[in-house]
Design a protein around this motif. Structure first.
Motif, PDB file in Angstrom:
ATOM      1  N   GLN A  35       5.393 -15.975   3.928  1.00 49.07           N
ATOM      2  CA  GLN A  35       4.850 -16.469   2.663  1.00 49.07           C
ATOM      3  C   GLN A  35       4.519 -15.352   1.675  1.00 49.07           C
ATOM      4  O   GLN A  35       4.023 -15.623   0.588  1.00 49.07           O
ATOM      5  N   GLY A  36       4.742 -14.106   2.056  1.00 52.63           N
ATOM      6  CA  GLY A  36       4.493 -12.989   1.154  1.00 52.63           C
ATOM      7  C   GLY A  36       3.041 -12.543   1.105  1.00 52.63           C
ATOM      8  O   GLY A  36       2.674 -11.706   0.276  1.00 52.63           O
ATOM      9  N   VAL A  37       2.214 -13.066   2.001  1.00 52.12           N
ATOM     10  CA  VAL A  37       0.792 -12.726   1.989  1.00 52.12           C
ATOM     11  C   VAL A  37       0.587 -11.252   2.336  1.00 52.12           C
ATOM     12  O   VAL A  37      -0.208 -10.561   1.700  1.00 52.12           O
ATOM     13  N   GLY A  38       1.314 -10.766   3.328  1.00 58.35           N
ATOM     14  CA  GLY A  38       1.192  -9.360   3.724  1.00 58.35           C
ATOM     15  C   GLY A  38       1.600  -8.420   2.610  1.00 58.35           C
ATOM     16  O   GLY A  38       0.927  -7.420   2.343  1.00 58.35           O
ATOM     17  N   GLN A  39       2.695  -8.738   1.940  1.00 58.10           N
ATOM     18  CA  GLN A  39       3.155  -7.909   0.821  1.00 58.10           C
ATOM     19  C   GLN A  39       2.131  -7.890  -0.297  1.00 58.10           C
ATOM     20  O   GLN A  39       1.865  -6.845  -0.890  1.00 58.10           O
ATOM     21  N   LEU A  40       1.550  -9.046  -0.585  1.00 58.64           N
ATOM     22  CA  LEU A  40       0.531  -9.125  -1.625  1.00 58.64           C
ATOM     23  C   LEU A  40      -0.699  -8.300  -1.249  1.00 58.64           C
ATOM     24  O   LEU A  40      -1.254  -7.590  -2.086  1.00 58.64           O
ATOM     25  N   LEU A  41      -1.093  -8.365   0.004  1.00 57.65           N
ATOM     26  CA  LEU A  41      -2.250  -7.598   0.462  1.00 57.65           C
ATOM     27  C   LEU A  41      -1.995  -6.099   0.327  1.00 57.65           C
ATOM     28  O   LEU A  41      -2.846  -5.364  -0.188  1.00 57.65           O
ATOM     29  N   VAL A  42      -0.832  -5.640   0.761  1.00 61.30           N
ATOM     30  CA  VAL A  42      -0.506  -4.218   0.647  1.00 61.30           C
ATOM     31  C   VAL A  42      -0.486  -3.808  -0.820  1.00 61.30           C
ATOM     32  O   VAL A  42      -1.030  -2.760  -1.194  1.00 61.30           O
ATOM     33  N   LYS A  43       0.086  -4.641  -1.676  1.00 58.30           N
ATOM     34  CA  LYS A  43       0.141  -4.328  -3.111  1.00 58.30           C
ATOM     35  C   LYS A  43      -1.269  -4.208  -3.692  1.00 58.30           C
ATOM     36  O   LYS A  43      -1.554  -3.291  -4.472  1.00 58.30           O
ATOM     37  N   GLN A  44      -2.157  -5.104  -3.308  1.00 58.69           N
ATOM     38  CA  GLN A  44      -3.539  -5.060  -3.801  1.00 58.69           C
ATOM     39  C   GLN A  44      -4.255  -3.804  -3.313  1.00 58.69           C
ATOM     40  O   GLN A  44      -5.023  -3.194  -4.053  1.00 58.69           O
ATOM     41  N   VAL A  45      -4.013  -3.416  -2.074  1.00 59.58           N
ATOM     42  CA  VAL A  45      -4.616  -2.197  -1.532  1.00 59.58           C
ATOM     43  C   VAL A  45      -4.100  -0.973  -2.287  1.00 59.58           C
ATOM     44  O   VAL A  45      -4.866  -0.066  -2.612  1.00 59.58           O
ATOM     45  N   VAL A  46      -2.814  -0.945  -2.587  1.00 62.11           N
ATOM     46  CA  VAL A  46      -2.235   0.165  -3.348  1.00 62.11           C
ATOM     47  C   VAL A  46      -2.868   0.235  -4.741  1.00 62.11           C
ATOM     48  O   VAL A  46      -3.253   1.317  -5.207  1.00 62.11           O
ATOM     49  N   GLU A  47      -3.014  -0.894  -5.398  1.00 65.70           N
ATOM     50  CA  GLU A  47      -3.634  -0.909  -6.725  1.00 65.70           C
ATOM     51  C   GLU A  47      -5.091  -0.456  -6.666  1.00 65.70           C
ATOM     52  O   GLU A  47      -5.558   0.279  -7.535  1.00 65.70           O
ATOM     53  N   PHE A  48      -5.810  -0.865  -5.620  1.00 71.16           N
ATOM     54  CA  PHE A  48      -7.193  -0.436  -5.426  1.00 71.16           C
ATOM     55  C   PHE A  48      -7.252   1.081  -5.236  1.00 71.16           C
ATOM     56  O   PHE A  48      -8.091   1.759  -5.838  1.00 71.16           O
ATOM     57  N   ALA A  49      -6.354   1.607  -4.412  1.00 71.81           N
ATOM     58  CA  ALA A  49      -6.324   3.050  -4.158  1.00 71.81           C
ATOM     59  C   ALA A  49      -6.034   3.824  -5.432  1.00 71.81           C
ATOM     60  O   ALA A  49      -6.637   4.873  -5.680  1.00 71.81           O
ATOM     61  N   ARG A  50      -5.141   3.311  -6.246  1.00 74.18           N
ATOM     62  CA  ARG A  50      -4.847   3.976  -7.528  1.00 74.18           C
ATOM     63  C   ARG A  50      -6.076   3.982  -8.426  1.00 74.18           C
ATOM     64  O   ARG A  50      -6.400   4.990  -9.042  1.00 74.18           O
ATOM     65  N   ALA A  51      -6.750   2.859  -8.499  1.00 74.73           N
ATOM     66  CA  ALA A  51      -7.925   2.749  -9.365  1.00 74.73           C
ATOM     67  C   ALA A  51      -9.042   3.682  -8.906  1.00 74.73           C
ATOM     68  O   ALA A  51      -9.763   4.243  -9.735  1.00 74.73           O
TER      69      ALA A  51
END
Length: 66
Positions: free
Chosen positions: A4-20
């Motif tokens: 369902q793409g949940v894992g990909q979304l979670l990784v993407k959110q973590v990457v965005e958090f790390a950038r911020a």
């Protein structure tokens, strides 16, 4: 939840958090590791060489200034 793409979304959110927060990530689990291998655009938040001092500093930065 598989497929369902949940894992990909979670990784993407973590990457965005790390950038911020300007922190680096060491993906330890197989799925996030595979996502970092597939997405070259995640390279800016990838911690190339992990050590306990780096991880300690990153954890303090996340919780430190809110």
């Amino acid at each position: 939840m598989r497929g369902q793409g949940v894992g990909q979304l979670l990784v993407k959110q973590v990457v965005e958090f790390a950038r911020a927060k300007e922190i680096k990530i060491t993906p330890l689990c197989p799925f996030p590791r595979s996502q970092f291998e597939r997405h070259e655009d995640y390279a800016d938040v990838l911690l190339k060489k992990a050590g306990s001092l780096f991880l300690y500093e990153a954890m303090n930065r996340v919780g430190g200034d809110g």
